[in-house]
Design a protein around this motif. Structure first.
Motif, PDB file in Angstrom:
ATOM      1  N   ARG A  89      -8.459   7.801   1.241  1.00  0.00           N
ATOM      2  CA  ARG A  89      -8.653   6.357   1.075  1.00  0.00           C
ATOM      3  C   ARG A  89      -7.957   5.569   2.182  1.00  0.00           C
ATOM      4  O   ARG A  89      -8.471   4.580   2.685  1.00  0.00           O
ATOM      5  N   TYR A  90      -6.742   6.012   2.522  1.00  0.00           N
ATOM      6  CA  TYR A  90      -6.002   5.314   3.577  1.00  0.00           C
ATOM      7  C   TYR A  90      -6.784   5.345   4.893  1.00  0.00           C
ATOM      8  O   TYR A  90      -6.917   4.328   5.571  1.00  0.00           O
ATOM      9  N   LEU A 134     -12.179  -8.014  23.430  1.00  0.00           N
ATOM     10  CA  LEU A 134     -11.970  -9.268  24.139  1.00  0.00           C
ATOM     11  C   LEU A 134     -10.497  -9.429  24.526  1.00  0.00           C
ATOM     12  O   LEU A 134     -10.169  -9.825  25.652  1.00  0.00           O
ATOM     13  N   PHE A 135      -9.627  -9.129  23.589  1.00  0.00           N
ATOM     14  CA  PHE A 135      -8.182  -9.176  23.834  1.00  0.00           C
ATOM     15  C   PHE A 135      -7.841  -8.316  25.052  1.00  0.00           C
ATOM     16  O   PHE A 135      -7.157  -8.734  25.975  1.00  0.00           O
ATOM     17  N   THR A 136      -8.365  -7.112  25.042  1.00  0.00           N
ATOM     18  CA  THR A 136      -8.098  -6.158  26.116  1.00  0.00           C
ATOM     19  C   THR A 136      -8.601  -6.678  27.444  1.00  0.00           C
ATOM     20  O   THR A 136      -7.905  -6.650  28.460  1.00  0.00           O
ATOM     21  N   ALA A 137      -9.835  -7.179  27.433  1.00  0.00           N
ATOM     22  CA  ALA A 137     -10.444  -7.624  28.687  1.00  0.00           C
ATOM     23  C   ALA A 137      -9.735  -8.846  29.257  1.00  0.00           C
ATOM     24  O   ALA A 137      -9.520  -8.959  30.461  1.00  0.00           O
ATOM     25  N   LYS A 189     -12.119   0.986   8.422  1.00  0.00           N
ATOM     26  CA  LYS A 189     -12.859  -0.243   8.146  1.00  0.00           C
ATOM     27  C   LYS A 189     -12.149  -1.443   8.779  1.00  0.00           C
ATOM     28  O   LYS A 189     -12.786  -2.316   9.370  1.00  0.00           O
ATOM     29  N   ALA A 190     -10.820  -1.469   8.650  1.00  0.00           N
ATOM     30  CA  ALA A 190     -10.047  -2.564   9.243  1.00  0.00           C
ATOM     31  C   ALA A 190     -10.241  -2.576  10.754  1.00  0.00           C
ATOM     32  O   ALA A 190     -10.474  -3.627  11.360  1.00  0.00           O
ATOM     33  N   GLU A 210     -12.979  -8.305  18.671  1.00  0.00           N
ATOM     34  CA  GLU A 210     -11.807  -9.090  19.061  1.00  0.00           C
ATOM     35  C   GLU A 210     -10.859  -8.263  19.921  1.00  0.00           C
ATOM     36  O   GLU A 210     -10.231  -8.783  20.842  1.00  0.00           O
ATOM     37  N   ILE A 211     -10.731  -6.990  19.594  1.00  0.00           N
ATOM     38  CA  ILE A 211      -9.822  -6.149  20.370  1.00  0.00           C
ATOM     39  C   ILE A 211     -10.370  -5.931  21.772  1.00  0.00           C
ATOM     40  O   ILE A 211      -9.636  -5.961  22.758  1.00  0.00           O
ATOM     41  N   ILE A 249       0.808  -1.206   0.000  1.00  0.00           N
ATOM     42  CA  ILE A 249       0.000   0.000   0.000  1.00  0.00           C
ATOM     43  C   ILE A 249       0.851   1.270   0.000  1.00  0.00           C
ATOM     44  O   ILE A 249       0.390   2.333  -0.390  1.00  0.00           O
ATOM     45  N   SER A 277     -13.677  -3.772  11.770  1.00  0.00           N
ATOM     46  CA  SER A 277     -13.901  -5.203  11.519  1.00  0.00           C
ATOM     47  C   SER A 277     -13.391  -6.075  12.671  1.00  0.00           C
ATOM     48  O   SER A 277     -13.808  -7.218  12.809  1.00  0.00           O
ATOM     49  N   VAL A 278     -12.499  -5.548  13.486  1.00  0.00           N
ATOM     50  CA  VAL A 278     -11.943  -6.341  14.586  1.00  0.00           C
ATOM     51  C   VAL A 278     -12.197  -5.706  15.950  1.00  0.00           C
ATOM     52  O   VAL A 278     -11.568  -6.077  16.944  1.00  0.00           O
ATOM     53  N   ILE A 322      -9.701   2.981   4.799  1.00  0.00           N
ATOM     54  CA  ILE A 322      -9.260   1.591   4.934  1.00  0.00           C
ATOM     55  C   ILE A 322      -8.917   1.278   6.397  1.00  0.00           C
ATOM     56  O   ILE A 322      -9.322   0.252   6.956  1.00  0.00           O
TER      57      ILE A 322
END
Lengths: 105, 105
Positions: B78-79, B96-99, B85-86, B93-94, B5, B89-90, B82
């Motif tokens: 655009r960056y 949960l990871f943190t907790a 959105k990235a 999960e983040i 990119i 999308s998680v 992106i």
């Protein structure tokens, strides 16, 4: 520290390198990172996480070694999974970005 | 360069800082980055992209200035899209990871 993920690409690569080499100095060398920088990152991770991610044994005839703890292996696995999911969620946008905006050579 | 990119958090923040300050030296200063490092990043971007992302006018009574080109503004927009959105999308999960894994203080 606040509620951030406390792991990024550099720290994750360092964990991978320690896991592969069994040594902080070898891991730092493989990453072109100074030993003291590697130590600082490890100390930060061991402080930020509930459990240490890396254990090091100093000295001994083999010169000591380092390993990921179970928590370290788990954190790394989750981080990589998050990274992969994030990347695949924007794969199309990145392809378009590349095609529209970047030189090809 | 290959098909990557060619923009990352540091370069994107530099573009933002140039866009806000209208000056490479002010942008570098705001980011605690040396002027020469900022120039290197700009040169790399102007080379990697189909069109320059930053134009600088040197000298003059105002000491010169710098701006994003249309391509620069587009690449940055655009960056950021992106990136957002990235991240979303998680987001779960983040959390949960943190907790599960991080110290809370």
């Amino acid at each position: 520290m606040g509620k951030t993920i406390a792991l990024g690409p550099g720290k994750a690569d360092l964990l991978d390198a320690i896991s592969q080499s069994g040594s902080i100095s070898a891991a730092a060398r493989n990453m072109n990172m100074s030993y003291s920088r590697a130590w600082k990152l490890i100390e930060a991770m061991n402080r930020d996480f509930r459990f240490p991610l890396v254990v090091a044994s100093s000295g001994g005839s083999g010169g000591g070694g380092a390993q990921l703890t179970d928590a370290g292996a788990e954190a790394l696995k989750r981080y990589r999974r998050i990274e992969q999911k994030a990347a695949s969620s924007v794969a199309d946008e990145i392809k378009l970005f590349t095609a529209l905006l970047l030189n090809d050579e």
